[in-house]
Design a protein around this motif. Structure first.
Motif, PDB file in Angstrom:
ATOM      1  N   GLY A 339      28.004 -41.385  34.256  1.00  0.00           N
ATOM      2  CA  GLY A 339      28.256 -40.116  33.594  1.00  0.00           C
ATOM      3  C   GLY A 339      29.434 -39.391  34.231  1.00  0.00           C
ATOM      4  N   ALA A 340      29.550 -38.099  33.958  1.00  0.00           N
ATOM      5  CA  ALA A 340      30.611 -37.246  34.528  1.00  0.00           C
ATOM      6  C   ALA A 340      30.197 -35.811  34.252  1.00  0.00           C
ATOM      7  CB  ALA A 340      31.964 -37.550  33.876  1.00  0.00           C
ATOM      8  N   GLY A 341      30.891 -34.874  34.885  1.00  0.00           N
ATOM      9  CA  GLY A 341      30.601 -33.463  34.627  1.00  0.00           C
ATOM     10  C   GLY A 341      29.328 -33.005  35.316  1.00  0.00           C
ATOM     11  N   ALA A 342      28.699 -31.975  34.740  1.00  0.00           N
ATOM     12  CA  ALA A 342      27.576 -31.309  35.412  1.00  0.00           C
ATOM     13  C   ALA A 342      26.408 -32.244  35.697  1.00  0.00           C
ATOM     14  CB  ALA A 342      27.094 -30.151  34.540  1.00  0.00           C
ATOM     15  N   HIS A 343      26.139 -33.188  34.806  1.00  0.00           N
ATOM     16  CA  HIS A 343      24.967 -34.063  34.978  1.00  0.00           C
ATOM     17  C   HIS A 343      25.322 -35.394  35.634  1.00  0.00           C
ATOM     18  CE1 HIS A 343      21.997 -31.654  32.782  1.00  0.00           C
ATOM     19  NE2 HIS A 343      23.009 -31.277  32.031  1.00  0.00           N
ATOM     20  N   GLN A 344      26.540 -35.515  36.156  1.00  0.00           N
ATOM     21  CA  GLN A 344      26.906 -36.798  36.771  1.00  0.00           C
ATOM     22  C   GLN A 344      25.837 -37.223  37.772  1.00  0.00           C
ATOM     23  OE1 GLN A 344      30.299 -36.996  39.442  1.00  0.00           O
ATOM     24  NE2 GLN A 344      30.926 -38.933  38.508  1.00  0.00           N
ATOM     25  N   CYS A 345      25.554 -38.509  37.793  1.00  0.00           N
ATOM     26  CA  CYS A 345      24.450 -39.024  38.611  1.00  0.00           C
ATOM     27  C   CYS A 345      24.596 -38.628  40.092  1.00  0.00           C
ATOM     28  CB  CYS A 345      24.423 -40.538  38.490  1.00  0.00           C
ATOM     29  SG  CYS A 345      23.118 -41.261  39.488  1.00  0.00           S
ATOM     30  N   PRO A 346      23.615 -37.921  40.649  1.00  0.00           N
ATOM     31  CA  PRO A 346      23.701 -37.570  42.072  1.00  0.00           C
ATOM     32  C   PRO A 346      23.514 -38.790  42.977  1.00  0.00           C
ATOM     33  CG  PRO A 346      21.584 -36.890  41.152  1.00  0.00           C
ATOM     34  CD  PRO A 346      22.404 -37.402  40.007  1.00  0.00           C
ATOM     35  N   GLY A 347      22.895 -39.854  42.424  1.00  0.00           N
ATOM     36  CA  GLY A 347      22.604 -41.040  43.237  1.00  0.00           C
ATOM     37  C   GLY A 347      23.655 -42.132  43.127  1.00  0.00           C
ATOM     38  N   ARG A 348      24.821 -41.800  42.538  1.00  0.00           N
ATOM     39  CA  ARG A 348      25.793 -42.870  42.277  1.00  0.00           C
ATOM     40  C   ARG A 348      26.252 -43.571  43.558  1.00  0.00           C
ATOM     41  NH1 ARG A 348      27.727 -37.965  41.913  1.00  0.00           N
ATOM     42  NH2 ARG A 348      29.723 -37.389  42.814  1.00  0.00           N
ATOM     43  N   SER A 349      26.409 -42.801  44.648  1.00  0.00           N
ATOM     44  CA  SER A 349      26.876 -43.441  45.887  1.00  0.00           C
ATOM     45  C   SER A 349      25.755 -44.206  46.584  1.00  0.00           C
ATOM     46  CB  SER A 349      27.452 -42.395  46.849  1.00  0.00           C
ATOM     47  OG  SER A 349      28.479 -41.690  46.229  1.00  0.00           O
TER      48      SER A 349
END
Ligand code: HEM
Length: 417
Positions: A339-349
């Motif tokens: 995703g991107a923006g406000a809801h971008q995944c917090p767990g991406r890293s």
């Protein structure tokens, strides 16, 4: 690539730049169901469907659990131990369901990050948590469920049980620690580092809107987010690598020996098989996105899977699995799959690591490769091949084409011909 098509009454955007613009548009929300929990909305109040100031307040608090020092602790100190302990225990006679293996490996640290106390050596407890995750995942994909009513019933029952069996007992030591912190007996940094603790710490802040059972559901969102997607990505990766390995078996050695290459395999997997192929939004007001007029109340479908195959950004043969591909420097190798923006995944890293360096560039010392790359490397080192006697099954409860229910494989060195 077609855009602004209307599919089933929805407005579909399929170009990378349009989708990014939509994901940053303040008038597009994820709030499709405005009913309360009591009225039957199983997603009521969780961060994923919040909008505006409440969403920002939650993310500010929750993002604290994804700082680089936390990521390094998990990737360098904790996850190698999980791999060493559990892979041997789960593989039976050289056979394993890769999807179940991925879930079990992921849930250990997902539970720790969520703040769910459990015995990390108990297979029964881990299986129980994985069972909850499966139900919560069906709930989070309710917009794509084939039988939403059945999902609602199961979700409500399971959430109640999860709250009683895991969240309530996990609150006790954390509330005691918070009381000691408030009394000045403990420094903030000595509190447990997890989502449940930070939510309890900020639960009385009205901006968080965390009353009632919302706290339980918020913790469940993080347990599920940290588990199911990582396992699906592991399976999709292996499913994409098998045909490549049939032509070039050396790819497994490259994955085993080169963590940066393993990470690029994960990113290439995410690009081709996003766990959310079509991201959906609800128009809160009339708006225009990249020249397309969107009326208030419309559903907007953002076709991330299509945009991730744009040859102008991802190079020639965008449908091919090529972890060494050259990409436009303005995009991530995983495309829009977090995703991107406000809801971008917090767990991406956590799952995917930091953006991968170009193939010829070495990763620096601070680099995070992501837990999915470590899982893929572990099975590459042990040897993995399709199970000739058992066929993988797709998860037909959802319309998402990238989801698997089981993926049997053989683990171990290939027998000499
Ligand atoms: C390969 C792994 C993963 C993939 C592909 C993935 C994908 C995504 C995507 C696409 C979104 C945004 C959806 C939208 O905008 O509509 C998202 C949001 C989210 N993800 Fe992930 N995710 C992964 C791993 C994780 C992990 C490891 C965690 C937690 C530890 C996590 C927790 C969440 C949460 C809580 C949200 C909602 C955020 C919000 O709405 O503000 N995810 N994820």
């Amino acid at each position: 690539m077609e855009s602004a098509a209307t599919g089933g009454g929805a407005i579909v955007l399929a170009r990378y730049d349009e989708i990014r613009e939509a994901l940053f548009a303040p008038d597009l929300s994820r709030t499709f169901d405005r009913r309360s929990w009591a009225e039957g909305n199983i997603r009521d109040g969780v961060v994923s469907v919040q909008h505006g100031p409440v969403h920002r307040a939650r993310r500010r608090v929750e993002n604290s659990q994804f700082r680089p020092d936390r990521l390094r602790l998990y990737e360098r100190d904790l996850f190698p131990g999980v791999l060493a302990t559990w892979v041997d225990r789960i593989v039976e006679d050289g056979r394993v369901d890769l999807f179940a293996l991925g879930e079990l490996l992921s849930v250990v640290l997902a539970a720790r990050r969520a703040g769910i106390d459990h015995d990390p050596d108990s297979r029964d407890q881990l299986d129980e948590l994985v069972g909850y995750v499966d139900v919560f995942s069906q709930g989070s994909a309710i917009l794509d469920a084939r039988d939403p009513d059945a999902v609602r019933v199961l979700y409500r029952r399971t959430m109640l049980e999860f709250g009683e069996r895991y969240v309530t007992p996990s609150r006790v030591p954390r509330e005691a620690a918070i009381a000691r912190f408030r009394a000045g007996e403990l420094a903030e940094d000595e509190l447990p580092h997890d989502i449940l603790t930070v939510l309890l710490l900020h639960r009385d802040d009205p901006a968080m809107e965390l009353d009632g059972d919302r706290l339980v559901r918020e913790v469940a969102t993080y347990l599920q987010g940290g588990t199911h997607t990582s396992s699906q990505t592991l399976v999709n990766g292996v499913d994409l690598i098998f045909p490549v390995a049939a032509r070039d078996p050396g790819i497994w050695t490259r994955i085993a020996d080169d963590r940066a290459f393993a990470q690029r395999c994960v990113h290439e997997t995410l690009r081709l098989r996003p766990t959310t192929p079509k991201i959906k939004r609800h128009a809160e007001a009339d708006l225009v996105v990249a020249g397309t007029r969107i009326p208030a109340g419309a559903t907007v479908v953002l076709d991330a899977a299509a945009a991730n195959r744009d040859p102008r950004l991802f190079g020639d043969a965008p449908d091919a699995f090529d972890p060494d591909r050259r990409i436009d420097p303005s995009v991530a190798r995983w495309g829009l799959s977090f995703g991107a923006g406000a809801h971008q995944c917090p767990g991406r890293s956590v799952a995917g690591g930091f953006p991968a360096p170009a193939p010829e560039t070495a990763a620096d010392e601070e680099h995070i490769f992501g837990l999915s790359a470590l899982m893929l490397q572990e099975i590459a080192r042990r040897g993995v091949r399709p199970d000739p006697d058992r066929t993988p099954e797709r998860d037909t409860r959802t319309e998402r084409f990238t989801r698997w229910a089981s993926y049997p494989v053989l683990i171990g060195p290939r027998p000499a011909a």
